[in-house]
Write an enzyme that holds these catalytic residues in place. Sequence first.
Site, PDB file in Angstrom:
ATOM      1  CD  GLN A 105       9.712  -3.803  -2.555  1.00 19.89           C
ATOM      2  OE1 GLN A 105       9.416  -3.412  -1.292  1.00 19.89           O
ATOM      3  NE2 GLN A 105      10.634  -3.261  -3.234  1.00 19.89           N
ATOM      4  CG  ASP A 108       2.661  -3.316 -11.364  1.00 23.83           C
ATOM      5  OD1 ASP A 108       3.363  -4.410 -11.742  1.00 23.83           O
ATOM      6  OD2 ASP A 108       2.963  -2.379 -11.204  1.00 23.83           O
ATOM      7  CG  HIS A 123       5.318  -7.495  -1.332  1.00 24.59           C
ATOM      8  ND1 HIS A 123       5.592  -5.941  -1.336  1.00 24.59           N
ATOM      9  CD2 HIS A 123       5.974  -7.866  -0.317  1.00 24.59           C
ATOM     10  CE1 HIS A 123       6.705  -5.730  -0.331  1.00 24.59           C
ATOM     11  NE2 HIS A 123       6.804  -6.903   0.137  1.00 24.59           N
ATOM     12  CB  CYS A 152     -16.751 -17.892  -2.450  1.00 21.47           C
ATOM     13  SG  CYS A 152     -16.467 -19.403  -2.545  1.00 21.47           S
ATOM     14  CB  CYS A 155     -18.941 -20.749   0.929  1.00 24.52           C
ATOM     15  SG  CYS A 155     -17.710 -19.429   1.174  1.00 24.52           S
ATOM     16  N   GLY A 192      13.021   2.264  -8.199  1.00 24.78           N
ATOM     17  CA  GLY A 192      11.552   2.622  -7.760  1.00 24.78           C
ATOM     18  C   GLY A 192      11.046   2.003  -6.317  1.00 24.78           C
ATOM     19  CB  SER A 194      10.844   4.226  -0.167  1.00 23.00           C
ATOM     20  OG  SER A 194       9.943   3.194   0.126  1.00 23.00           O
ATOM     21  CG  ASN A 218      14.353   5.085  -5.955  1.00 22.84           C
ATOM     22  OD1 ASN A 218      13.371   4.775  -6.410  1.00 22.84           O
ATOM     23  ND2 ASN A 218      15.042   4.389  -4.758  1.00 22.84           N
TER      24      ASN A 218
HETATM   25  P1  OAD Z   1       7.247   3.357  -2.426  1.00 20.15           P
HETATM   26  O1  OAD Z   1       6.087   4.331  -2.478  1.00 20.15           O
HETATM   27  O2  OAD Z   1       7.466   3.292  -0.811  1.00 20.15           O
HETATM   28  O3  OAD Z   1       8.608   4.040  -3.068  1.00 20.15           O
HETATM   29  C1  OAD Z   1       8.596   4.280  -4.456  1.00 20.15           C
HETATM   30  C2  OAD Z   1       9.741   4.903  -4.825  1.00 20.15           C
HETATM   31  O4  OAD Z   1       9.778   5.092  -6.056  1.00 20.15           O
HETATM   32  C3  OAD Z   1      10.009   6.234  -3.970  1.00 20.15           C
HETATM   33  O5  OAD Z   1      11.602   6.347  -3.645  1.00 20.15           O
HETATM   34  C4  OAD Z   1       9.849   7.162  -5.458  1.00 20.15           C
HETATM   35  O6  OAD Z   1      10.582   8.472  -5.163  1.00 20.15           O
HETATM   36  C5  OAD Z   1      10.300   6.267  -6.469  1.00 20.15           C
HETATM   37  N1  OAD Z   1       9.914   6.749  -7.473  1.00 20.15           N
HETATM   38  C6  OAD Z   1       8.315   7.037  -8.152  1.00 20.15           C
HETATM   39  N2  OAD Z   1       8.226   7.076  -9.281  1.00 20.15           N
HETATM   40  C7  OAD Z   1       9.379   7.030  -9.832  1.00 20.15           C
HETATM   41  C8  OAD Z   1       9.703   7.303 -11.086  1.00 20.15           C
HETATM   42  N3  OAD Z   1       8.953   7.469 -12.295  1.00 20.15           N
HETATM   43  N4  OAD Z   1      11.270   6.916 -11.536  1.00 20.15           N
HETATM   44  C9  OAD Z   1      11.919   6.506 -10.588  1.00 20.15           C
HETATM   45  N5  OAD Z   1      11.763   6.693  -9.235  1.00 20.15           N
HETATM   46  C10 OAD Z   1      10.334   6.923  -8.774  1.00 20.15           C
HETATM   47  O7  OAD Z   1       7.160   1.930  -2.863  1.00 20.15           O
HETATM   48  P2  OAD Z   1       7.749   0.533  -2.569  1.00 20.15           P
HETATM   49  O8  OAD Z   1       9.210   0.753  -2.033  1.00 20.15           O
HETATM   50  O9  OAD Z   1       7.443  -0.359  -3.730  1.00 20.15           O
HETATM   51  O10 OAD Z   1       3.788  -3.469   0.259  1.00 20.15           O
HETATM   52  O11 OAD Z   1       6.955   0.194  -1.439  1.00 20.15           O
HETATM   53  C11 OAD Z   1       7.136  -1.220  -0.838  1.00 20.15           C
HETATM   54  C12 OAD Z   1       6.138  -1.760  -0.400  1.00 20.15           C
HETATM   55  O12 OAD Z   1       5.170  -1.120   0.608  1.00 20.15           O
HETATM   56  C13 OAD Z   1       4.958  -2.110  -1.318  1.00 20.15           C
HETATM   57  O13 OAD Z   1       5.195  -3.467  -2.022  1.00 20.15           O
HETATM   58  C14 OAD Z   1       3.567  -2.210  -0.538  1.00 20.15           C
HETATM   59  C15 OAD Z   1       3.705  -1.048   0.237  1.00 20.15           C
HETATM   60  O14 OAD Z   1       3.230  -1.098   1.567  1.00 20.15           O
HETATM   61  C16 OAD Z   1       2.854  -4.067   0.917  1.00 20.15           C
HETATM   62  O15 OAD Z   1       1.622  -3.602   0.546  1.00 20.15           O
HETATM   63  C17 OAD Z   1       3.049  -5.342   1.781  1.00 20.15           C
END
Ligand code: OAD
Length: 250
Positions: A105, A108, A123, A152, A155, A192, A194, A218
């Site tokens: 997701q 980077d 994403h 741009c 434009c 990593g 949620s 996680n």
């Molecule tokens: P979240 O910020 O919701 O979740 C990150 C998870 O990683 C949490 O459960 C943290 O506990 C865990 N975490 C953080 N640092 C860690 C580490 N060093 N080692 C192990 N675990 C760690 O991020 P995402 O689940 O990626 O979408 O969020 C999903 C989507 O929500 C993103 O892609 C983005 C956001 O809105 C869009 O923008 C469409």
Amino acid sequence: MKKSDMTDVIADAARLLKESKKTIALTGAGVSTESGIPDFRSRDGLWSRYDPMEYGTLGAFKRDPEKIWTMLAELMTLVDARPNEGHRAMAKLEELGMLAGIITQNIDSLHQKGGSKKVVEYHGSFDSFTCMQCACSYPLADVRKPDLPPHCSSCHGILKPDIVFFDEQIPPSALSESRDLIHQADLLIVAGTSCQVVPAATIPATVLAQGGKIIEINREPVLNTHAEVILEGSFSQLMSQLVTALHSTQ
Ligand code: OAD
């Protein structure tokens, strides 16, 4: 958890990997926090400073692109981040023939910079930008200027990174590539994330429904009993230990 207990859990995860015929991974922002990029929902995550409904939709971008670019400018710093040991360990797993691919997701590109070959960017990414007025496309190199937001050159419309906002569809190519990866996967590493944002968050249930198992890595685990093995803590440390353990488990 005591160190010896964690060693046992890592050995369990290594055993699952060895038994698996097809392992894939689903990753989120938590795999990159140790590369200096904030995640979204932890205490100091991006959504603690920016309201996702105010800053995370295409509708909001179209209404006031300059405002959304205050957040995007902060995110732009991630293009200089470096992969961590966890990214490299996942690449090693693929090199060993034990990981068919990663659905990430993250925007980077750190899995690819860490050496992973098969990566589905669910994403989108900051690798390219599109003009919201004339749809011209620009590579990142053309947008790396101190004065943001980028415009741009034909434009003068404001450019948007090719990342997926909340009210946008997952790119069709990412959907079909991820379906191919998920097909017949019998083991999923969830790391990593949620697991709060659909459709990515439905992938663990899909793998479970086809009889697969889950290893969760996680800091704050979310899958509870749905995961066969839970590695709670730092992604870079645990992922590296897991790859090391592959050499010592039977
Ligand atoms: P979240 O910020 O919701 O979740 C990150 C998870 O990683 C949490 O459960 C943290 O506990 C865990 N975490 C953080 N640092 C860690 C580490 N060093 N080692 C192990 N675990 C760690 O991020 P995402 O689940 O990626 O979408 O969020 C999903 C989507 O929500 C993103 O892609 C983005 C956001 O809105 C869009 O923008 C469409």
